[in-house]
Motif scaffolding. Structure first.
Motif, PDB file in Angstrom:
ATOM      1  N   GLY A 132      -6.243  -5.094 -16.490  1.00  0.00           N
ATOM      2  CA  GLY A 132      -7.332  -4.203 -16.846  1.00  0.00           C
ATOM      3  C   GLY A 132      -7.091  -2.759 -16.478  1.00  0.00           C
ATOM      4  N   GLN A 133      -6.144  -2.507 -15.581  1.00  0.00           N
ATOM      5  CA  GLN A 133      -5.854  -1.147 -15.162  1.00  0.00           C
ATOM      6  C   GLN A 133      -4.856  -0.492 -16.117  1.00  0.00           C
ATOM      7  OE1 GLN A 133      -4.452  -1.217 -11.116  1.00  0.00           O
ATOM      8  NE2 GLN A 133      -6.113  -2.555 -10.405  1.00  0.00           N
ATOM      9  N   PRO A 134      -4.916   0.828 -16.273  1.00  0.00           N
ATOM     10  CA  PRO A 134      -3.869   1.518 -17.034  1.00  0.00           C
ATOM     11  C   PRO A 134      -2.571   1.553 -16.240  1.00  0.00           C
ATOM     12  CG  PRO A 134      -5.411   3.105 -16.101  1.00  0.00           C
ATOM     13  CD  PRO A 134      -5.984   1.738 -15.824  1.00  0.00           C
ATOM     14  N   ASP A 143      -2.373   5.246 -27.701  1.00  0.00           N
ATOM     15  CA  ASP A 143      -2.227   6.138 -26.556  1.00  0.00           C
ATOM     16  C   ASP A 143      -2.955   5.639 -25.309  1.00  0.00           C
ATOM     17  OD1 ASP A 143      -4.719   6.465 -27.585  1.00  0.00           O
ATOM     18  OD2 ASP A 143      -4.638   8.636 -27.799  1.00  0.00           O
ATOM     19  N   GLU A 144      -3.562   4.445 -25.397  1.00  0.00           N
ATOM     20  CA  GLU A 144      -4.193   3.834 -24.228  1.00  0.00           C
ATOM     21  C   GLU A 144      -3.309   2.700 -23.729  1.00  0.00           C
ATOM     22  OE1 GLU A 144      -6.994   4.731 -22.712  1.00  0.00           O
ATOM     23  OE2 GLU A 144      -7.383   6.377 -24.116  1.00  0.00           O
ATOM     24  N   VAL A 171       0.363  -3.660 -22.458  1.00  0.00           N
ATOM     25  CA  VAL A 171      -0.235  -3.518 -23.785  1.00  0.00           C
ATOM     26  C   VAL A 171      -0.641  -2.072 -24.020  1.00  0.00           C
ATOM     27  CG1 VAL A 171      -2.288  -4.102 -25.160  1.00  0.00           C
ATOM     28  CG2 VAL A 171      -0.999  -5.911 -24.011  1.00  0.00           C
ATOM     29  N   VAL A 172      -0.407  -1.587 -25.250  1.00  0.00           N
ATOM     30  CA  VAL A 172      -0.936  -0.291 -25.682  1.00  0.00           C
ATOM     31  C   VAL A 172      -1.930  -0.554 -26.806  1.00  0.00           C
ATOM     32  CG1 VAL A 172       1.132   0.994 -25.040  1.00  0.00           C
ATOM     33  CG2 VAL A 172       0.945   0.062 -27.336  1.00  0.00           C
ATOM     34  N   PHE A 173      -2.912   0.336 -26.927  1.00  0.00           N
ATOM     35  CA  PHE A 173      -3.933   0.130 -27.949  1.00  0.00           C
ATOM     36  C   PHE A 173      -4.596   1.461 -28.267  1.00  0.00           C
ATOM     37  CE2 PHE A 173      -6.001  -0.186 -23.895  1.00  0.00           C
ATOM     38  CZ  PHE A 173      -7.279   0.322 -24.061  1.00  0.00           C
ATOM     39  N   LYS A 233       0.035   8.938 -21.688  1.00  0.00           N
ATOM     40  CA  LYS A 233      -0.792   8.885 -22.882  1.00  0.00           C
ATOM     41  C   LYS A 233      -0.052   8.266 -24.051  1.00  0.00           C
ATOM     42  CE  LYS A 233      -3.714  12.810 -21.624  1.00  0.00           C
ATOM     43  NZ  LYS A 233      -4.178  14.156 -22.027  1.00  0.00           N
ATOM     44  N   HIS A 234       1.138   8.749 -24.273  1.00  0.00           N
ATOM     45  CA  HIS A 234       1.943   8.156 -25.340  1.00  0.00           C
ATOM     46  C   HIS A 234       3.372   8.182 -24.869  1.00  0.00           C
ATOM     47  CE1 HIS A 234       3.676   7.067 -29.114  1.00  0.00           C
ATOM     48  NE2 HIS A 234       2.481   6.900 -29.629  1.00  0.00           N
ATOM     49  N   HIS A 235       3.978   7.044 -24.777  1.00  0.00           N
ATOM     50  CA  HIS A 235       5.207   6.899 -24.012  1.00  0.00           C
ATOM     51  C   HIS A 235       6.422   7.567 -24.629  1.00  0.00           C
ATOM     52  CE1 HIS A 235       3.123   4.066 -21.466  1.00  0.00           C
ATOM     53  NE2 HIS A 235       2.663   3.495 -22.544  1.00  0.00           N
TER      54      HIS A 235
END
Length: 675
Positions: free
Chosen positions: A201-203, A184-185, A177-179, A456-458
């Protein structure tokens, strides 16, 4: 909040067209992921497993009836599941969830809580690789979800809670998931591994920085709401068993994908285009692009939007050419797949692409060699040096993928088919391939680059110079007409920067020709006769003749006197009768022999160069070099996850593999994309 009257008017759903029209209505605004996933899941499970709505603890008077090979679905059957999902999510923030309620941007804590609710309500049993577990119907009716299903449920749940910034990120074998305001998360919301390690829960930064194919080095498909509908349609699984599928479900999936295609929502989804190509290959739709065009669109999408980091578009395309017996094209596509996989460092998370490449190397290519070396088609591609060059490029990519990995890839099971395949090409064909070996500087330019920006942003960061050099140096199936391997390189100054000195066009043409032919001294000194000796196999082109003519014009003859300083001597131009006249032609390049040129980057394949070009192959030495474990670790390994996993929706074994297994090859059971 209940489903509104605009949705209710489309019910009951009695045929495929009703479903397509409902999807069309949803896609014209902001689609409700929960509603659409429940509908497709209900149809899929009813037709493939014969199960209607079975919601524990909820009384529903709406039974789904099968009529004319399609389940008649009343509005109440969908509404009861929709309300159940809403009530499940109500505990996230202590109040009733309602789609459309405007909220602030989601936080990691909120998404993790939605993930916990979904995760903790699943039945704890092992059902890895089971079909029909990807929809919200499966979750709400049976408390079962696969990896993709969990990620999709989290995104749909956040949408129902009113968070519009939460979206799916999909690689070729995983989903997260991105948010955030700019998406960028990143956050893991599901498992992916043999041990079902809980990374929720981890990036995803650790996976991206490890250069694992599972995360595509920061180049996944970042979905919009409409692209998430593409994902849920691609997740539809029509399989009845390992060897059979429900044609009605396949037809529905095909119609929905064409709807999304027409509305422009598949342009940035390479795997969606490839899957649609497979469906069209099985059942061609009139007035629609042919499957070959769709495979090419998939390749172009990966190149345009994801900097050519996706492997499956090439394996889709190669599989198509393989099934159509267009073996030369298949070799080219597989070589391109090898060029992409070299961008990664192998880890145990990459099990699915490993299986895919193993299928190509140990089953499909050997079967091609067997077919092409006998019967009416004997030597049709075995006499083509370009096919041999593409074979080397394919294996070079795999060998470089292995470098830096903690786990070796190539073992004797890889080496034997490779040796057998190489031996099918005669020496006179192998020797036509010009093989260059990359220098250490080239390798440094092509080495995987660890960029924190990728996490940060794929897909929006600017392409660095190093990455551009690395990407542009991959697909090296260059063909140089009539030239031997270059023995020199670009000059460099003391600072290490490249300095390229351009010669005048006339001298450049002359020096190029001098490297291939022997000049005639009489022509240079006297301006007469042929410019080259009679040993030349190919007549020089007009540019070279003009260059020689201009040069001989300024060469003084023996009896000529040196002009005085104040005198201006006019250059003597040879008469047309003094030399041959060459008529201009456009097909000059076609008359010159063409030799494929490739550059090898992996240590293992560079070590094979002399063996590959030897007149008599030393098969034992080739096997030892391919399986040498000392070559592993050529690139710096970075921390990754030591687990293995599957994403059943994005598994790429072809739907057509069942027929291939009967033709020979490995006894390893074939995989199905929709299993």
């Amino acid at each position: 909040m209940s489903l509104d009257g605009e949705v209710a008017k489309f019910f009951p759903l009695t045929n495929f067209q009703d479903v397509v029209e409902l999807f069309r209505h949803q896609l014209e605004t902001i689609p409700d992921l929960t509603l659409l996933s429940i509908i497709t899941g209900t149809i899929e499970n009813t037709l493939t497993r014969g199960r209607g709505v079975e919601v524990t603890g909820i009384t529903s008077a709406s039974c789904i009836e099968e009529l004319s090979n399609f389940p008649v679905i009343p509005f109440e059957a969908i509404e009861v599941l929709y309300k159940k999902f809403k009530s499940i999510l109500a505990s996230v923030e202590g109040r009733t969830a309602g789609r459309g309620t405007k909220r602030e941007f989601a936080t990691r804590e909120v998404i993790k809580k939605v993930s916990d609710i979904v995760w903790n309500s699943l039945i704890r049993s092992s059902y890895k690789d089971r079909a029909h577990l990807q929809s919200l119907y499966s979750y709400l009716a049976h408390n079962k979800l696969d990896c993709f299903g969990v990620a999709f449920a989290v995104v749909a749940g956040c949408q129902m809670l009113g968070y519009s910034d939460v979206h799916l990120a999909i690689s070729e074998d995983h989903a997260w998931v991105v948010f955030g305001r700019n998406q960028d998360e990143t956050i893991e919301v599901t498992w992916h591994g043999k041990g079902f390690e809980d990374k929720r829960g981890q990036p995803v930064s650790a996976g991206v920085e490890s250069q694992s194919w599972l995360y595509l080095c920061g180049h996944p498909v970042i979905c919009t709401r409409h692209m998430e509908v593409v994902a849920l349609v691609l997740a539809i699984n029509p399989s009845l068993s390992i060897t059979s599928a429900c044609l009605e479900v396949t037809e529905l999936q095909q119609q929905l994908l064409w709807l999304l295609y027409d509305m422009g929502h598949m342009e940035k989804y390479p795997m969606g285009l490839g899957s649609l190509g497979e469906l069209e290959e099985m059942c061609q739709t009139s007035t629609r692009p042919a499957s070959e065009e769709l495979y090419e669109e998939s390749v172009q999408s990966a190149r345009k939007f994801y900097k050519n980091y996706h492997v499956y578009p090439y394996t889709y395309q190669g599989g198509y050419y393989y099934r159509k017996n267009l073996y030369k094209n298949a070799f080219s596509s597989w070589a391109n797949a090898g060029d992409v996989i070299r961008l990664y460092i192998y880890s145990r998370d990459d099990e699915e692409i490993y299986k895919e490449l193993l299928d190509i190397a140990n089953e499909q290519i050997p079967l091609i060699m067997k077919t092409e070396s006998s019967g009416h088609s004997a030597h049709s591609i075995l006499r083509d040096p370009q096919c041999f060059a593409n074979l080397l490029r394919f294996y070079d990519g795999i060998c470089q993928w292995e470098e830096g990995s903690l786990t070796p890839i190539l073992h004797i099971g890889w080496a034997k088919p490779l040796v057998n395949t190489i031996s099918k090409f005669d020496y006179d064909i192998r020797s036509q391939v010009i093989i260059n070996c990359a220098s250490e500087e080239d390798e440094a330019a092509l080495a995987p680059i660890n960029r924190k920006e990728a996490t940060k942003h794929h897909s929006t960061f600017e392409e660095s110079l190093e990455e551009k050099r690395r990407r542009d140096g991959m697909n090296n199936n260059t063909i140089i007409p009539g030239k031997e391997e270059s023995k020199g390189g670009d000059q460099k100054n003391c600072n290490g920067s490249e300095e390229v000195t351009k010669l005048p066009p006339s001298l450049e043409a002359l020096t190029a020709a001098c490297g291939e032919k022997i000049l005639n001294p009489d022509f240079l000194l006297q301006g007469g006769g042929q410019p080259f000796t009679e040993t030349s196999q190919t007549p020089p082109n007009e540019t070279v003749v003009e260059s020689l003519t201009k040069l001989t014009a300024v060469v003084p003859k023996e009896e000529a006197k040196e002009p005085k300083p104040e005198e201006k001597s006019e250059p003597e131009v040879p008469k047309s009768s003094d030399g041959p006249i060459f008529e201009p032609r456009d097909d000059d390049e076609d008359l010159r022999p063409k030799r494929p040129v490739i550059t090898l980057y992996s240590h293992k394949m560079k070590g094979l160069k002399d063996l590959l070009l030897a007149e008599k192959l030393n098969t034992h030495a080739i096997s030892l070099q391919v399986t040498a474990q000392s070559q592993v670790g050529g690139k710096k390994a970075r921390g990754g996850f030591s687990s293995t996993g599957n994403h059943p929706i994005h598994s790429t074994a072809s739907t057509f593999d069942t027929a291939d297994s009967a033709a020979g090859g490995s006894s390893r059971p074939k995989r199905s994309r929709r299993e």
